[in-house]
Enzyme design. Structure first.
Site, mmCIF file in Angstrom:
data_model
loop_
_atom_site.group_PDB
_atom_site.id
_atom_site.type_symbol
_atom_site.label_atom_id
_atom_site.label_comp_id
_atom_site.label_asym_id
_atom_site.label_seq_id
_atom_site.Cartn_x
_atom_site.Cartn_y
_atom_site.Cartn_z
ATOM 1 N N SER A 123 0.823 -1.210 0.000
ATOM 2 C CA SER A 123 0.000 0.000 0.000
ATOM 3 C C SER A 123 0.858 1.262 0.000
ATOM 4 O O SER A 123 0.480 2.277 -0.600
ATOM 5 C CB SER A 123 -0.952 0.006 1.202
ATOM 6 O OG SER A 123 -0.248 0.051 2.425
ATOM 7 N N ASN A 124 2.017 1.224 0.648
ATOM 8 C CA ASN A 124 2.888 2.401 0.631
ATOM 9 C C ASN A 124 3.536 2.586 -0.742
ATOM 10 O O ASN A 124 3.783 3.713 -1.164
ATOM 11 C CB ASN A 124 3.945 2.297 1.730
ATOM 12 C CG ASN A 124 3.388 2.666 3.094
ATOM 13 O OD1 ASN A 124 2.705 3.676 3.241
ATOM 14 N ND2 ASN A 124 3.655 1.842 4.086
ATOM 15 N N ARG A 182 22.841 -12.938 4.966
ATOM 16 C CA ARG A 182 22.217 -11.628 4.802
ATOM 17 C C ARG A 182 23.059 -10.734 3.896
ATOM 18 O O ARG A 182 22.540 -9.965 3.091
ATOM 19 C CB ARG A 182 22.039 -10.976 6.176
ATOM 20 C CG ARG A 182 21.039 -9.829 6.191
ATOM 21 C CD ARG A 182 20.912 -9.251 7.598
ATOM 22 N NE ARG A 182 20.524 -10.247 8.585
ATOM 23 C CZ ARG A 182 19.288 -10.655 8.795
ATOM 24 N NH1 ARG A 182 18.311 -10.167 8.066
ATOM 25 N NH2 ARG A 182 19.032 -11.563 9.713
ATOM 26 N N ARG A 225 12.742 -7.286 6.367
ATOM 27 C CA ARG A 225 14.036 -7.942 6.554
ATOM 28 C C ARG A 225 15.024 -6.940 7.129
ATOM 29 O O ARG A 225 15.044 -5.773 6.709
ATOM 30 C CB ARG A 225 14.599 -8.464 5.220
ATOM 31 C CG ARG A 225 13.722 -9.457 4.495
ATOM 32 C CD ARG A 225 13.568 -10.760 5.245
ATOM 33 N NE ARG A 225 14.853 -11.418 5.475
ATOM 34 C CZ ARG A 225 14.994 -12.504 6.235
ATOM 35 N NH1 ARG A 225 13.949 -13.025 6.838
ATOM 36 N NH2 ARG A 225 16.168 -13.053 6.390
ATOM 37 N N ASN A 283 13.002 4.529 5.629
ATOM 38 C CA ASN A 283 12.140 3.467 6.166
ATOM 39 C C ASN A 283 10.928 4.100 6.838
ATOM 40 O O ASN A 283 10.988 5.236 7.317
ATOM 41 C CB ASN A 283 12.910 2.628 7.190
ATOM 42 C CG ASN A 283 12.103 1.454 7.706
ATOM 43 O OD1 ASN A 283 11.541 0.688 6.925
ATOM 44 N ND2 ASN A 283 12.035 1.299 9.011
ATOM 45 N N HIS A 290 7.897 3.223 9.807
ATOM 46 C CA HIS A 290 7.632 2.298 10.922
ATOM 47 C C HIS A 290 6.383 2.753 11.667
ATOM 48 O O HIS A 290 6.201 3.954 11.905
ATOM 49 C CB HIS A 290 8.831 2.273 11.871
ATOM 50 C CG HIS A 290 8.680 1.320 13.008
ATOM 51 N ND1 HIS A 290 8.781 -0.046 12.838
ATOM 52 C CD2 HIS A 290 8.419 1.521 14.337
ATOM 53 C CE1 HIS A 290 8.604 -0.646 14.011
ATOM 54 N NE2 HIS A 290 8.379 0.284 14.919
ATOM 55 N N GLU A 342 0.564 7.006 7.698
ATOM 56 C CA GLU A 342 1.730 6.564 6.925
ATOM 57 C C GLU A 342 1.599 7.024 5.470
ATOM 58 O O GLU A 342 2.569 7.508 4.870
ATOM 59 C CB GLU A 342 1.848 5.041 6.952
ATOM 60 C CG GLU A 342 2.298 4.461 8.270
ATOM 61 C CD GLU A 342 2.422 2.940 8.209
ATOM 62 O OE1 GLU A 342 2.874 2.359 9.199
ATOM 63 O OE2 GLU A 342 2.077 2.339 7.177
#
Length: 214
Positions: A39-40, A91, A117, A133, A135, A200
């Site tokens: 959605s973002n 990673r 991740r 990012n 959150h 958001e």
């Protein structure tokens, strides 16, 4: 929610901040990374389509084969690349492939839009101070998974969401913008998360514009 719920580290900022104001600049080349619904991703793409963000999405990288974000990208004609973290021995090896892909698509800024991740120094070093990012809490409170549930369990009266520059420590780094959301007495994780997500979707394109103008 009033405009006063939009906060950055220095002061309240206008909800009309936009890269469009710098019309002489070339569009900022974005690479979006998502693991789920996307959605973002959709919000950023729509802001670009509406002329509110002078940017272009070069590629969507997703790590979950069933991520709906890939469908959203296809519907908008955005190239997407599946990089399944389960296919890599470490990673760091995973992040090297991500970096290679982002460079292949000439990405300038990396947007973690629901990327589930942890990243390694390999990725951070490739895009220093150019990784964003989002959150679902007012950082530094309630880092990590289940941030909404953490807020409810703590009994706070206000939570929200944060857009920040990425660093190695989980859910840390310089804050670009925050939006506050009240916690109602009858809230469930689903209802609270739904209201946080509305905020958001408001602040992510604004924070991209704010960061990329500097």
């Amino acid at each position: 929610m009033s405009e006063d719920s939009l906060i950055n580290t220095a002061s309240l900022i206008s909800p009309h901040i936009s890269l469009v104001d710098a019309s002489s600049r070339a569009p900022v080349k974005l690479g979006i990374m998502a693991s789920g619904n996307g959605s973002n991703f959709e919000v950023v793409a729509q802001a670009i389509e509406d002329g509110k963000l002078n940017a272009q999405i070069q590629v969507l990288i997703y790590n979950n084969p069933s991520a709906k974000a890939a469908v959203r990208a296809k519907n908008r004609g955005v190239e997407s690349v599946l990089l399944n973290h389960r296919d890599y021995p470490s990673r760091e090896e995973f992040d090297r492939q991500i970096v290679q892909t982002l460079h292949q698509y000439e990405v300038e800024w990396v947007i973690m839009a629901g990327w589930m991740r942890l990243v390694s120094q390999v990725l951070i070093d490739a895009f220093p101070n150019k990784m964003i990012n989002i959150h679902p809490s007012l950082l530094p409170s309630f880092k990590g998974v289940r941030a909404v549930e953490q807020a409810l369990e703590a009994g706070v009266k206000i939570t929200g969401c944060t857009v920040h520059l990425l660093c190695l420590e989980m859910d840390s780094g310089p804050i670009l913008m925050q939006a506050a959301v009240p916690v109602l007495p009858d809230d469930t994780p689903e209802t609270l998360h739904g209201r946080i997500q509305v905020q958001e979707h408001r602040i992510l394109p604004l924070a991209i514009a704010l960061a990329a103008q500097k």
